[in-house]
Design an enzyme around this catalytic site. Structure first.
Site, mmCIF file in Angstrom:
data_model
loop_
_atom_site.group_PDB
_atom_site.id
_atom_site.type_symbol
_atom_site.label_atom_id
_atom_site.label_comp_id
_atom_site.label_asym_id
_atom_site.label_seq_id
_atom_site.Cartn_x
_atom_site.Cartn_y
_atom_site.Cartn_z
ATOM 1 N N GLY A 132 0.788 -1.214 0.000
ATOM 2 C CA GLY A 132 0.000 0.000 0.000
ATOM 3 C C GLY A 132 0.824 1.270 0.000
ATOM 4 O O GLY A 132 0.474 2.254 -0.672
ATOM 5 N N SER A 167 -3.573 -3.396 -0.369
ATOM 6 C CA SER A 167 -2.454 -4.161 0.182
ATOM 7 C C SER A 167 -2.963 -5.519 0.645
ATOM 8 O O SER A 167 -3.918 -5.598 1.422
ATOM 9 C CB SER A 167 -1.830 -3.401 1.361
ATOM 10 O OG SER A 167 -0.671 -4.060 1.817
ATOM 11 N N ALA A 168 -2.326 -6.598 0.179
ATOM 12 C CA ALA A 168 -2.844 -7.958 0.393
ATOM 13 C C ALA A 168 -2.917 -8.358 1.858
ATOM 14 O O ALA A 168 -3.824 -9.104 2.255
ATOM 15 C CB ALA A 168 -1.987 -8.961 -0.373
ATOM 16 N N HIS A 169 -1.988 -7.874 2.678
ATOM 17 C CA HIS A 169 -1.981 -8.352 4.069
ATOM 18 C C HIS A 169 -3.080 -7.712 4.929
ATOM 19 O O HIS A 169 -3.212 -8.034 6.109
ATOM 20 C CB HIS A 169 -0.602 -8.162 4.711
ATOM 21 C CG HIS A 169 -0.260 -6.755 5.086
ATOM 22 N ND1 HIS A 169 -0.251 -6.318 6.384
ATOM 23 C CD2 HIS A 169 0.121 -5.704 4.332
ATOM 24 C CE1 HIS A 169 0.112 -5.055 6.425
ATOM 25 N NE2 HIS A 169 0.342 -4.654 5.198
ATOM 26 N N THR A 218 11.462 -7.595 -11.924
ATOM 27 C CA THR A 218 10.812 -8.900 -12.019
ATOM 28 C C THR A 218 9.703 -8.996 -10.986
ATOM 29 O O THR A 218 9.894 -8.699 -9.804
ATOM 30 C CB THR A 218 11.837 -10.029 -11.786
ATOM 31 O OG1 THR A 218 12.900 -9.887 -12.732
ATOM 32 C CG2 THR A 218 11.186 -11.396 -11.941
ATOM 33 N N CYS A 225 2.300 1.957 11.044
ATOM 34 C CA CYS A 225 3.311 2.690 10.276
ATOM 35 C C CYS A 225 3.724 3.983 10.973
ATOM 36 O O CYS A 225 4.615 4.687 10.501
ATOM 37 C CB CYS A 225 2.778 3.007 8.877
ATOM 38 S SG CYS A 225 2.579 1.546 7.845
#
Length: 386
Positions: free
Chosen positions: A72, A202-204, A242, A334
């Protein structure tokens, strides 16, 4: 010892199904997705593009509008910095309640590029003053403006009155970026019906892996953007490097599972939140809830924030709860080295000196017994202090 994890707004447990998908991807996908000259690379590329299609389908977007990032914070940086460098934005309108990845980035941009920044006035409970917002937009009508406002506040749970923002942005021809990191995967969202220019995820935050997320960017805007990270042609030449294939596969599976049974998940968290509010009221007379987190219609189901009364500042409160098996937080992880800027923005200083904010954030794996352990632990702390 019994334990209760109630800090899901910081990070959610990863689903077993997601772990299986990621492990399988790590074992079987050995090719570089940019090496399309052979089958190994093409297999890796197909995982990324199938994931992109799945994600887009779940949020009603076009696959080409999904740009994968490391999470994020990077997604917010990509949007904000590219808006200045590629779209000619000279004015940013935001609020003091935003996430540090937005506020600190805007501060940096204002210094580096002499961008003017305005903050919308805040009413009681963290409600934005839309009259003030319109005044600011009208005053800066001849400047290219970006509005950046969080859809669901990560500390107090307030849901943005999104239709009002859409209306004002359209009226004054402003771009709209929304930090939707607490929303995507936890709350219904439809990009076809909602007038976001940019959104981030954000996936988490929805039971996926850490270190992977995405930015949603409208196709008509994406065409105007230059590389945010140079050195290759990945992610439509916006973000070189990548790709994190197993992370992308995990993100896609986590989002798919979240949207598979959304209604029951939301209902469960609303029930947990209602129960927690009821139990807290029993042990804390005249309890003060922060923002609109107590209002099930005006806040996200997963977040509840309140002021815990103390005779003097007890900075070990969260540590004591942790020793009793309860994981909660003061606010944004954060911003853990500083006191919550959100709570300070909406709370009287005298009240803050007599209380400590506690953010409880629920997840789909929580049960009533977790709330019971929290209440029991708070009662133990109260007895110790007497």
């Amino acid at each position: 010892m019994k334990r209760a994890y109630l800090d899901n707004a910081a990070s959610t447990p990863i689903r077993n199904e997601v772990v299986k998908v990621m492990i399988n991807t790590l074992k079987c996908s050995l090719g570089n997705p940019s090496s399309v000259q052979h089958s190994y690379g093409r297999e890796a590329r197909s995982i990324i593009e199938e994931s992109r299609i799945c994600i887009a389908k779940n949020i009603q977007a076009s696959p080409s509008e999904i740009i994968f990032t490391s999470g994020g914070t990077e997604a917010n940086n990509l949007v904000l910095r590219s808006s200045i460098l590629d779209l000619g934005i000279r004015h940013i309108l935001t609020s003091q309640l935003e996430h540090p990845s937005v506020l600190q980035t805007i501060l940096d941009l204002s210094i580096r590029y002499k961008i003017t920044v305005d903050f919308i006035s805040i009413h009681e409970k963290g409600i934005l003053d839309f009259n003030n917002m319109e005044e600011i937009l009208k005053k800066n009508i001849y400047k290219k403006t970006l509005v950046s406002l969080m859809y669901a506040n990560n500390e107090i749970g307030n849901l943005l009155e999104i239709d009002k923002v859409f209306f004002l942005c359209k009226k004054y021809n402003a771009y709209f970026h929304s930090d939707t990191i607490q929303v995507i995967g936890n709350f219904p969202i439809n990009m076809e019906k909602l007038s976001f220019d940019f959104a981030t995820a954000s996936a988490h935050k929805f039971y996926g892996p850490k270190g992977i997320g995405f930015a949603f960017i409208r196709n008509n805007i994406l065409k105007k953007m230059r590389p945010f990270m140079t050195g290759g042609y990945q992610e439509y030449s916006i973000r070189s490097g990548t790709e994190n294939i197993h992370g992308i596969a995990g993100l896609s599976e986590a989002l798919r599972l979240s949207y598979f049974d959304f209604t029951s998940h939301i209902k469960k968290m609303q029930n947990l939140k209602s129960y927690c509010i009821s139990e807290l009221k029993k042990i804390i007379p005249n309890i003060i809830f922060n923002g609109l987190s107590y209002d099930l219609d005006k806040s996200i189901p997963s977040i509840l924030n309140f002021l815990y009364p103390t005779k003097k500042k007890d900075y070990l409160l969260y540590f004591h709860l942790d020793l009793m098996g309860v994981a909660v937080s003061e606010g944004s992880s954060c911003n853990s080295k500083k006191k919550s800027h959100v709570i300070q923005s909406i709370t009287d200083i005298n009240l803050l000196n007599q209380t400590m904010p506690i953010r409880i954030s629920f997840g789909i794996f929580n049960e009533k017994k977790d709330i019971d352990l929290l209440i029991e632990s708070l009662q133990r702390i109260q007895r110790i202090r007497k």
